[in-house]
Design an enzyme around this catalytic site. Structure first.
Site, PDB file in Angstrom:
ATOM      1  N   GLU A 773     -24.519  32.862 -73.944  1.00 39.77           N
ATOM      2  CA  GLU A 773     -24.420  31.398 -73.821  1.00 39.77           C
ATOM      3  C   GLU A 773     -24.951  30.827 -75.118  1.00 39.77           C
ATOM      4  OE1 GLU A 773     -25.652  27.777 -73.522  1.00 39.77           O
ATOM      5  OE2 GLU A 773     -26.923  28.416 -71.836  1.00 39.77           O
ATOM      6  N   CYS A 807     -28.864  22.986 -75.735  1.00 42.92           N
ATOM      7  CA  CYS A 807     -27.514  23.472 -76.059  1.00 42.92           C
ATOM      8  C   CYS A 807     -26.511  22.375 -75.734  1.00 42.92           C
ATOM      9  CB  CYS A 807     -27.129  24.686 -75.225  1.00 42.92           C
ATOM     10  SG  CYS A 807     -28.439  25.857 -75.018  1.00 42.92           S
TER      11      CYS A 807
END
Ligand SMILES: Cc1cc2nc3c(=O)[nH]c(=O)nc-3n(C[C@H](O)[C@H](O)[C@H](O)COP(=O)(O)OP(=O)(O)OC[C@H]3O[C@@H](n4cnc5c(N)ncnc54)[C@H](O)[C@@H]3O)c2cc1C
Length: 1020
Positions: A773, A807
């Site tokens: 990720e 993120c």
């Protein structure tokens, strides 16, 4: 620093509170006497609809629960502000396209609105065709719809400016002499300092105008007055900014109070959201103290109080005590409350133990009456102003007031527990000449009932009268449409002939033992408790966090020697033999146990996050909750997916599919979510029977140690979960390269993910799965139907919260050229209001970035952007005041770039790039897709079909429409991207655990032992 709490805990079970209210009311209110009073009013209204009745009819016909009602509301909210024809056409087509407006309706206004809308529909281009002919038609349609919406809005606004409104008020007084007004200057809450000054000026102007017509000699309650919203007067009217609010807002409001006091008019502070209540009381008391000193004769200072809050009666007692403490007579407007839906949502999102508002409509009514009684009983301190349109509630108040007047006439109260009784309507309505209370209604609502009520000359009424241009009306209009259109609303039911008189006037005096909605902890059903959150505005909830800050030490960890990596890998492998064979339910129980323990130790974990990862308190609470949710969610998921599945097949054999663990997993987690991502990875691997070697980021090893200690204490064997510390380049790389590793889960940069991917591919032996990720150049696309205030809130939160180190953080804002100037100016203004500094301070919005390396890297980008793009000067005085001594502080920065193609890198910090667009929004999505990342995307538009089409076209993992784009919730918004942003599957989603498992089928030939017994017995 916020002050001590003055009111009881806001999140309590409602039943106990309602029982106590009912007991109090038993002595003062007899519904059997009150209801008959209201009957003739209702009958008269139904027999003889008032001129503006049409509004209610329209909403009766198109309730907000219907597609038509919703479309009407959406159009009313957005259409007036859209600057360009293209978007206005698209919006109108979108909303009208899916509703059926062809039905007839009573009333001129309703007919006008409905027929304009129905006519609009006929002209609309079908299936989005855009030929010149249909476009010409569409422009006419939009004009007709605009007109209809303006007519709708006009019913709620007394005038476009204060002069116009006052003239209207005088006209109304010709019909109803003695009618009073409280003017409300419309607008959204202030987002910037400039907004606040604009609203201040508009209040000042209004008071000046009202003052000209006010009579300083007569009782202040007989003059017109003004209602103000504190959120309009300060861009950071929030509990966390307590000191600023007291220093900056109080003098501002005091200026208005002085003007109102000199003019002898009523100034009421409107009631807003629950989390601002305590703050508003501090502001109110500070002002009351000034009033007592400088204008003790002024009787016009007041505030609105919401009965739907479970602590409303305590609030009333508190306000009465303020009045008595300062020797003032205050005006108190009692309302039911206008933000019910958003209060419910906020409590659910925050995982609070109970709702701060009642969940049964009639409980709010009961509370209203109990509060009314308390206000009526304090005439020395309070002039009550009962606001609302519910005939039953009004009748009950009149009955209680009459009883009060009786008691006053009869002298000191006698000890009595029974209502005074008396069914003579005349007696009931005898509230005392020059009565010591007034009723209030909103302009455009409740005229019919009030026309009847005001036939009693003893009763006075004030109209709350919004003033403003159409553009400023929108938020207010939506509130009113929601209120009128809701099925539970009295106004709605009154308009609905199918609701009989008895049903309409049913006594609210009854108790519902259970909440009407699942409580926030039970949001996900009985199988998975929601993590419990905290409301940092509540002193008793935040105190343990602040206390933990002092008592929590960040543990230090020795660096692991990468050369010794075989040790933990071998331990993991041997532990796997046992751990993988433990029943999944037993492993799940350990994770649930860990979740409960983490919940219990939330203050310690939050303090660790603040100290080690520089999280703000709000972010820390969210992160601990996310970790808890991961533990519980994966426990459930493992039990769900690991149950064997019987597969169909020929007779004489059984076929079964099951998932099995893979072996030793390496979990490499980042510093930006050192608890949530760490726990999520580890819990997923453990739940599915794998053993884990976890390597947390070096910057946040303390948080990881605390999490591992907790998991071990919950029963996870030390060999099944091992922790190694050290740099990624050495320890991480050694782990990835080690033989015997069955899988790697990694969250971090795309660059490192690629290095890991290559290292795994280069290994001999089995192909090792990788879950990566990574980050993204996350964009938000804003079209010109979006609400700028909502956009600015979403942008500031998404780009700058957590110092931009998420993120999911917003990196690139793509805003339509039609609204770009305004939106950019507001963003700059809102950035100036951010507080930058130590995250241990509750008031801090943006803390330092994680370390020097991150800081230097961001600085390089800032320099580059400074020379290549337009710098938007948003460095605020407040930010510049931030102490130099705080290392690695990056002030929030924004740049305007000329094209989307210029944006190349993810800048992991509080840095926003903005680009303007025009033409087709689809092309913007194509350009965003071309960047190659695909993590999060924000879309801000009121055109639902456009939002859906853009979402479908975007190659992005998480799409957020009309909200911020951070804070994914486990099991609600499973998180993860595609392309350069990661491999998937999504963390916190139903497909995640499969990647940690191998699959196995087992086929047993049941005829092998002889014949097919089952077939012969007729059971196969
Ligand atoms: C003069 C005036 C000034 C106002 N000023 C303010 C203000 O400053 N701040 C503010 O918040 N509101 C304010 N309001 C709005 C007010 O709070 C109500 O929303 C509105 O008056 C509707 O109440 P009602 O008695 O007319 O109707 P009713 O139909 O009897 O009551 C509707 C109200 O019940 C409550 N309710 C609805 N569903 C539920 C449920 N399931 N469970 C529990 N409660 C429920 C809500 O409060 C809703 O507004 C004001 C209203 C007036 C008339």
């Amino acid at each position: 620093m916020p002050q001590q709490q003055r009111l009881p805990f806001p999140y309590r079970p409602e039943a106990g509170i309602v029982s106590s209210h009912l007991q109090k009311l038993a002595a003062t209110l007899d519904w059997a006497v009150a209801a008959p009073l209201a009957r003739p009013w209702v009958q008269a209204v139904r027999d003889n609809p008032p001129p503006f009745w049409a509004m209610e009819s329209l909403l009766k016909e198109y309730p907000i629960s219907s597609a038509e009602g919703l479309a009407l509301m959406r159009l009313a909210e957005a259409l007036l502000r859209v600057p360009d024809a293209e978007t206005a056409i698209a919006l109108t087509a979108d909303q009208l396209g899916r509703a059926d407006f062809d039905g007839a309706s009573d009333g001129m206004m309703a007919r006008l609105s409905a027929s304009a809308i129905a006519m609009s529909k006929k002209f609309l281009p079908e299936d989005g065709q855009n030929s010149i002919m249909s476009k010409l038609g569409a422009r006419t349609v939009v004009a007709a719809t605009l007109r209809a919406v303006q007519l709708l809005g006009r019913q709620f606004v007394l005038g476009q400016n204060i002069g116009e409104a006052m003239k209207e008020a005088d006209r109304s007084r010709k019909d109803i002499p003695g009618l009073r007004f409280s003017y409300d200057m419309l607008g959204e809450g202030a987002r910037t300092g400039a907004d606040a000054l604009h609203y201040l000026a508009s209040y000042q102007d209004a008071i000046k105008s009202i003052a000209v017509h006010a009579d300083v000699e007569r009782a202040c309650e007989k003059n017109d007055g003004i209602s103000i919203k504190l959120s309009a007067l300060h861009p950071r009217y929030e509990d966390a900014q307590h000191a600023r609010v007291m220093a900056e807002l109080v003098p501002r409001v005091w200026g208005l109070c002085e003007m109102a006091a000199r003019a002898n008019i009523n100034l009421t502070i409107d009631a807003e959201e629950v989390d601002r209540l305590e703050l508003s009381l501090d502001v109110f008391e500070a002002l009351a103290a000034q009033v007592a000193k400088q204008h003790p004769q002024w009787k016009g200072f007041g505030l609105a109080l919401q009965a739907y809050q479970t602590r409303s009666l305590d609030l009333i007692e508190h306000v009465i005590s303020i009045a008595r403490k300062y020797g003032l007579r205050l005006m108190c407007r009692l309302v039911k409350g206008a933000y019910w839906d958003s209060e419910i949502k906020r409590a659910q999102e925050m995982g609070l133990p109970h709702y701060p508002v009642f969940t049964h409509k009639h409980h709010t009514d009961v509370s209203y009456l109990a509060c009314a009684q308390a206000l009526l009983a304090a005439p020395d301190a309070i002039y009550p102003q009962f606001a609302g349109h519910n005939a039953g509630t009004i009748a009950a108040i009149i009955q209680m007031a009459a009883r009060n007047a009786d008691v006053r006439r009869a002298g000191p109260p006698q000890a009595s527990t029974a209502p005074s009784g008396g069914s003579d309507v005349h007696e009931v309505t005898n509230v005392g000449a020059g009565s010591s209370f007034e009723l209030q209604r909103l302009h455009g609502m409740g005229e019919g009932v009030f026309r009847e009520v005001l036939k009693n000359p003893q009763i006075s009424c004030r109209v709350y009268a919004p003033v403003g241009a159409h553009r400023d009306l929108l938020a207010y209009l939506v509130r009113r449409l929601l209120e009128n259109g809701a099925n539970s609303s009295f106004v709605h039911q009154l308009a609905d002939e199918s609701v009989g008189m008895d049903a309409l006037l049913t006594s609210p005096l009854r108790l519902e033992p259970e909440s009407s909605l699942p409580l926030p902890p039970a949001l996900y059903g009985p199988g998975r408790p929601n993590s419990e959150g905290l409301d940092l505005t509540v002193e008793s909830m935040r105190a343990p966090l602040l206390a933990a800050l002092a008592s929590t030490q960040v543990p230090v960890a020795p660096e692991f020697d990468a050369k010794l990596i075989d040790g933990p890998v071998n331990t993991g492998a041997s532990s796997y033999q046992k751990w993988s064979k433990i029943d999944v339910a037993e492993r799940a129980a350990m994770l649930r146990h860990a979740a409960d323990a983490m919940q219990k130790h939330m203050p310690m974990f939050c303090a660790l996050l603040v100290k080690e990862a520089f999280k703000t308190w709000g972010d820390a609470v969210s992160e601990v909750r996310e970790a808890i949710d991961f533990l519980r969610y994966y426990a459930n998921e493992a039990e769900r997916i690991m149950a064997p599945i019987a597969l169909p097949g020929p007779t004489g054999e059984t076929n079964m599919l099951r998932l099995t663990a893979r072996g030793v997993w390496v979990c490499i987690s980042p510093w930006n979510f050192p608890l949530a991502i760490f726990t999520g990875q580890v819990a997923a691997a453990l739940a599915t029977g794998n053993t884990v070697i976890a390597k947390p980021a070096e910057q946040t090893s303390g948080v990881a140690q605390a999490a591992v200690r907790l998991l071990h204490a919950a029963g996870v064997p030390e060999g099944a979960l091992q922790l190694v510390h050290g740099p990624g380049e050495t320890v991480g790389a050694a782990l990835v390269a080690a033989p015997g590793v069955a899988g790697v889960v990694f969250t971090g940069s795309t660059q490192v993910a690629k290095i890991i991917n290559r290292a795994l591919a280069a290994k001999d032996g089995a192909i090792v799965p990788l879950i990566a990720e990574t980050g993204g150049i996350n964009a938000m696309l804003v079209d010109s139907s979006a609400l700028p205030e909502q956009v600015v809130d979403a942008v500031v939160q998404s780009a700058f919260r957590s110092a931009g180190q998420r993120c999911s953080a917003l990196r690139l804002l793509c805003v339509h050229e039609g609204i770009a100037d305004k939106v950019i100016e507001m963003i700059q203004g809102a950035m100036q209001e951010l507080t930058v500094g130590y995250t241990a301070e509750l008031s801090t919005d943006v803390g330092p970035v994680i370390d020097r390396e991150a800081f230097d890297n961001i600085q390089k980008h800032l320099q580059r952007l400074g020379s290549t793009s337009k710098v938007l000067p948003a460095l605020s005085a407040r930010a510049q005041e931030a102490p130099d001594s705080i290392a690695n502080l990056v002030l929030p920065a924004a740049f305007e770039v000329s094209s989307l193609a210029e944006v190349k890198d993810e800048i992991f910090g509080p840095v926003l790039q903005i680009v303007r667009w025009g033409g087709e929004p689809q092309k913007v999505i194509d350009q965003i897709n071309a960047l190659g990342y695909g993590l999060t995307l924000g879309i801000q538009t009121r055109i639902d079909s456009r939002a859906q089409a853009l979402a479908a076209a975007a190659h992005v993992g998480n799409i957020y429409i009309n909200r911020n784009m951070i804070g994914a919730v486990v099991g609600v918004q499973p998180f993860g991207g595609e392309g350069l942003s990661g491999t998937g599957p999504k963390a916190g989603g139903p497909h995640y655990l499969y990647r940690f498992c191998a699959e196995q089928t087992v086929t047993v030939n049941t005829t092998a032992a002889g014949g097919n017994a089952a077939l012969l017995a007729g059971v196969a």
